[in-house]
Design a protein around this motif. Structure first.
Motif, short mmCIF file in Angstrom:
data_model
loop_
_atom_site.label_atom_id
_atom_site.label_comp_id
_atom_site.label_asym_id
_atom_site.label_seq_id
_atom_site.Cartn_x
_atom_site.Cartn_y
_atom_site.Cartn_z
N VAL A 54 69.41 -4.10 15.48
CA VAL A 54 70.14 -4.72 14.37
C VAL A 54 69.19 -5.36 13.36
CG1 VAL A 54 71.67 -6.64 13.83
CG2 VAL A 54 72.19 -5.15 15.76
N ARG A 55 68.18 -6.05 13.85
CA ARG A 55 67.33 -6.90 13.01
C ARG A 55 66.69 -6.15 11.85
NH1 ARG A 55 64.38 -8.82 16.92
NH2 ARG A 55 65.73 -10.60 17.23
N ARG A 56 66.10 -5.01 12.14
CA ARG A 56 65.39 -4.26 11.10
C ARG A 56 66.33 -3.91 9.94
NH1 ARG A 56 64.60 1.43 11.09
NH2 ARG A 56 65.23 1.44 13.28
N HIS A 57 67.53 -3.50 10.26
CA HIS A 57 68.48 -3.13 9.23
C HIS A 57 68.98 -4.34 8.45
CE1 HIS A 57 68.44 0.38 11.88
NE2 HIS A 57 68.68 1.04 10.78
N LEU A 58 69.28 -5.42 9.16
CA LEU A 58 69.74 -6.63 8.47
C LEU A 58 68.68 -7.18 7.54
CD1 LEU A 58 71.67 -8.58 11.26
CD2 LEU A 58 72.63 -7.45 9.27
N ARG A 59 67.44 -7.24 8.02
CA ARG A 59 66.36 -7.78 7.18
C ARG A 59 66.12 -6.91 5.96
NH1 ARG A 59 62.87 -10.52 11.63
NH2 ARG A 59 63.83 -12.56 11.47
N GLY A 60 66.30 -5.62 6.11
CA GLY A 60 66.08 -4.71 4.99
C GLY A 60 67.29 -4.52 4.10
N GLY A 61 68.43 -5.16 4.47
CA GLY A 61 69.65 -4.99 3.70
C GLY A 61 70.20 -3.58 3.77
N ILE A 62 69.89 -2.90 4.88
CA ILE A 62 70.30 -1.51 5.08
C ILE A 62 71.47 -1.48 6.05
CG2 ILE A 62 69.52 0.77 5.87
CD1 ILE A 62 66.62 -0.37 5.50
N PRO A 63 72.52 -0.73 5.75
CA PRO A 63 73.63 -0.64 6.70
C PRO A 63 73.16 -0.06 8.04
CG PRO A 63 74.23 0.32 4.58
CD PRO A 63 72.76 0.04 4.52
N LEU A 64 73.79 -0.52 9.10
CA LEU A 64 73.47 0.01 10.41
C LEU A 64 73.90 1.48 10.47
CD1 LEU A 64 74.66 -2.97 12.56
CD2 LEU A 64 72.38 -2.00 12.64
#
Length: 195
Positions: A166-176
């Motif tokens: 989850v973290r990588r996507h949330l930090r990058g503002g990228i949808p899961l």
């Protein structure tokens, strides 16, 4: 009969969550929350003794809301691996369904002023931590895993690994991605099956 309050605590905390997700803990101030809901500052001071209490409530409500479903998933089956896989899926699915709350949890309690929390807030936080540690230890025991290394592996499987998905996507503002739950579940299962 008394009129219900126009700005209830839940709405104020929802606004604080949005501010934290957008700007981090520093964006959560009494005046910013009041402005976000169009409330007078007194509405916040009526419910929270100050910014520290507001930050504690924002953090604890978010964590407790997440943990409710997490424990339910972890205990959803008599088979410990099935429960572990469900818990991993829950982390990803909850984050997908609650992106602002998930973004907030990328920060630590320390960044939400934990060192200044009241004893009551600290007790709530510690009770939650104890419950998590006990659940992971119970899962390890049910899997027949013993020792520090085994407990660390189970913790990695049902907490750290799904959070990293989850973290990588949330930090990058990228949808899961649509397969994120499956990926977390597969990785968790591989760790729980090993050694």
């Amino acid at each position: 009969m008394a009129r219900p309050p126009r700005f209830d605590t839940s709405k104020l905390l929802d606004a604080a969550v949005r501010l934290a997700a957008e700007s981090g803990p520093s964006g959560v101030t009494m005046s910013a929350v009041a402005a976000a809901v169009g409330a007078p500052s007194g509405s916040l001071y009526h419910r929270f003794t100050g910014r520290t209490a507001l930050l504690a409530e924002v953090w604890l409500r978010t964590v407790e809301g997440f943990q409710e479903g997490y424990f339910e998933a972890l205990e959803s089956s008599d088979d410990p691996r099935t429960g572990g896989r469900a818990a991993a899926r829950h982390i990803v699915a909850w984050s997908r369904a609650h992106p602002a709350e998930a973004a907030l949890l990328l920060y630590g309690a320390g960044e939400f002023g934990r060192e200044d929390w009241s004893d009551a807030h600290l007790l709530r936080a510690e009770e939650g931590n104890i419950r998590v540690r006990a659940a992971v230890a119970a899962l390890a025991g049910a899997l027949g895993v013993h020792g520090r290394a085994g407990l660390d592996r189970v913790t990695l499987a049902v907490i750290d690994l799904p959070l990293s998905v989850v973290r990588r996507h949330l930090r990058g503002g990228i949808p899961l991605p649509e397969y994120a739950e499956d990926l977390a579940e597969q990785c968790t299962d591989a760790l729980l099956a090993g050694g």
